[in-house]
Design an enzyme around this catalytic site. Structure first.
Site, PDB file in Angstrom:
ATOM      1  N   ARG A 128     -25.371  31.087 -26.334  1.00 59.76           N
ATOM      2  CA  ARG A 128     -24.053  31.035 -25.927  1.00 59.76           C
ATOM      3  C   ARG A 128     -23.715  32.244 -25.343  1.00 59.76           C
ATOM      4  O   ARG A 128     -22.892  33.005 -25.637  1.00 59.76           O
ATOM      5  CB  ARG A 128     -23.092  30.301 -26.737  1.00 59.76           C
ATOM      6  CG  ARG A 128     -23.487  28.944 -27.151  1.00 59.76           C
ATOM      7  CD  ARG A 128     -22.237  28.173 -27.764  1.00 59.76           C
ATOM      8  NE  ARG A 128     -22.630  26.723 -27.839  1.00 59.76           N
ATOM      9  CZ  ARG A 128     -21.867  25.812 -28.558  1.00 59.76           C
ATOM     10  NH1 ARG A 128     -20.950  26.201 -29.344  1.00 59.76           N
ATOM     11  NH2 ARG A 128     -22.164  24.579 -28.221  1.00 59.76           N
ATOM     12  N   GLN A 133     -24.424  30.073 -19.318  1.00 62.06           N
ATOM     13  CA  GLN A 133     -23.559  28.960 -19.220  1.00 62.06           C
ATOM     14  C   GLN A 133     -24.224  27.684 -18.467  1.00 62.06           C
ATOM     15  O   GLN A 133     -23.918  26.447 -18.747  1.00 62.06           O
ATOM     16  CB  GLN A 133     -21.875  29.229 -18.930  1.00 62.06           C
ATOM     17  CG  GLN A 133     -21.278  30.011 -19.913  1.00 62.06           C
ATOM     18  CD  GLN A 133     -20.030  30.054 -19.646  1.00 62.06           C
ATOM     19  OE1 GLN A 133     -19.536  30.289 -18.223  1.00 62.06           O
ATOM     20  NE2 GLN A 133     -18.974  30.780 -20.551  1.00 62.06           N
ATOM     21  N   ASP A 136     -26.869  25.568 -20.247  1.00 54.48           N
ATOM     22  CA  ASP A 136     -26.392  25.186 -21.594  1.00 54.48           C
ATOM     23  C   ASP A 136     -26.545  23.759 -21.652  1.00 54.48           C
ATOM     24  O   ASP A 136     -25.335  22.949 -21.447  1.00 54.48           O
ATOM     25  CB  ASP A 136     -25.010  25.810 -21.962  1.00 54.48           C
ATOM     26  CG  ASP A 136     -24.791  25.361 -23.363  1.00 54.48           C
ATOM     27  OD1 ASP A 136     -25.482  24.756 -24.137  1.00 54.48           O
ATOM     28  OD2 ASP A 136     -23.609  25.721 -23.998  1.00 54.48           O
TER      29      ASP A 136
END
Length: 386
Positions: A128, A133, A136
């Protein structure tokens, strides 16, 4: 590099690892895309769309795996129903793999990859980080699951969600309780609010209070521990005493609740048990529990993964592989995650990031014939010593 997109073989899996719209990006980077025939059918992406986008279609599964330099996949390798070989054995030796691997429960696959010198990256291990991002996939799939969980509840609940004022009388809004306010929980809150429900939410991490309230839900108060989450933002495993206090707080809300959406999970461990049989009995007849933690053991004591059961008038939905219920959206999100990670690991410039790079180190599980991820190395040592 020849990028291979196989047809998923797990029962009920409708997603595909690459959508046609992203193929031109890979071709522009000088890659070739191979798609096993029928790979996108479950997500409503026919072979013709892949061909029109510039991919080469391969009919035979063995021939497909023999040609690919890297495999992009959704589900961890399974036993192939046609070849009767493990997909981990079908990946060509010395090649690469990117996809979900369920490494804590499928250590045999990881060991096979190491033995066959396959460089493998696990999508569930994407750290993370701000720059990660867009890669993810856990968050992407949780977003889909949280949305769909509310729709599953509407299918089983014998009531309409919103407040209605009619000539025949006033219909009061249902009350939805969301347990766990990670990505899935927050999406469930937002979706339930859009449906017109009153929403309450509980989470052991103090940091999510503002997020819950910003979506219009009521945050259920209790004394919260300081170590409720890891540095990466995942919930930590709590003591039996703390879990008991959680159950007491949740139990107090149950008599006035119509729907419970449970999403609480601890990365790499069994989901916390938040709802006991006795607590289920305190729900009103006709109430619904949708347990998104079913595959990790369930937040409800009565949950049966993959099953919907009726207990004391309460419907308990043991939802599994929920993103596959919305395959077009789930595939679109997942494909972007995978392609972004692939292009980071194998950039068009040819200058690959160092193995010490935080993103590479976090996602890579096998390389050069070795298991290189620290958590999995510990599992192997425990298995050997045990």
């Amino acid at each position: 590099m020849k990028i291979g997109i196989p047809r998923e073989v797990q029962a009920g899996e409708t997603r595909v690892a690459l959508i046609p719209g992203l193929i031109p990006i890979l071709i522009k980077d000088k890659h070739e895309v191979l798609v096993e025939a029928g790979a996108g059918v479950g997500a409503f992406f026919p072979d013709t769309q892949y061909a029109q986008a510039g991919a080469s279609l391969v009919e035979d599964a063995l021939a497909f795996y023999e040609q690919a330099d890297i495999i992009l996949k959704v589900q961890p390798p399974q036993m192939h129903p046609t070849t009767h070989l493990s997909e981990a054995e079908m990946v060509r030796e010395g090649c690469a793999y990117i996809g979900f691997l369920s490494p804590f429960t499928r250590l045999d696959v990881i060991q096979t990859f190491a033995r066959r010198k396959i460089t493998a990256f696990a999508m569930e291990f994407v750290p993370r980080l701000t720059r990660a991002q867009s890669m993810d996939a856990l968050s992407s799939m949780s977003t889909v699951a949280g949305y769909k969980a509310v729709l599953l509840a509407t299918e089983h609940l014998g009531k309409m969600f919103p407040l209605l004022m009619t000539a025949a009388g006033t219909i009061t809004p249902v009350t939805v309780l969301v347990l766990g306010a990670g990505v899935a929980g927050l999406q469930a809150i937002a979706t339930a609010k859009r449906q017109g429900a009153r929403v309450e939410a509980f989470d052991a991490r103090p940091a999510v209070r503002e997020q819950i309230q910003s979506l219009g839900a009521t945050f259920i108060e209790m004394e919260l521990p300081r170590n409720a989450e890891t540095a990466s933002g995942y919930a930590t495993e709590q003591s039996a005493e703390f879990l008991k206090r959680e159950q007491e707080v949740i139990r107090a809300r149950f008599p006035g609740v119509d729907v419970v959406i449970s999403t609480a999970q601890v990365f790499g461990k069994r989901a916390p048990l938040l709802v006991t049989c006795e607590m289920v009995k305190s729900l009103r007849p006709g109430s619904v529990i949708v347990d998104l933690a079913a595959e990790q053991g369930g937040n409800c004591e009565l949950t049966r993964a993959g099953q919907t059961i009726l207990y004391e008038g309460v419907t308990i939905v043991g939802a599994t592989n929920v993103p596959a219920l919305l395959p077009m959206t789930a595939s679109q999100l997942y494909a972007h995650n995978v392609v972004n990670l692939f292009r980071y690991l194998y950039p068009a410039t040819g200058l690959q990031p160092e193995s010490s790079d935080a993103l590479v180190k976090g996602t890579c599980v096998t390389r050069n014939g070795q298991i290189v991820h620290e958590m999995l190395q510990s599992l192997v040592r425990e298995e050997v010593s045990g």
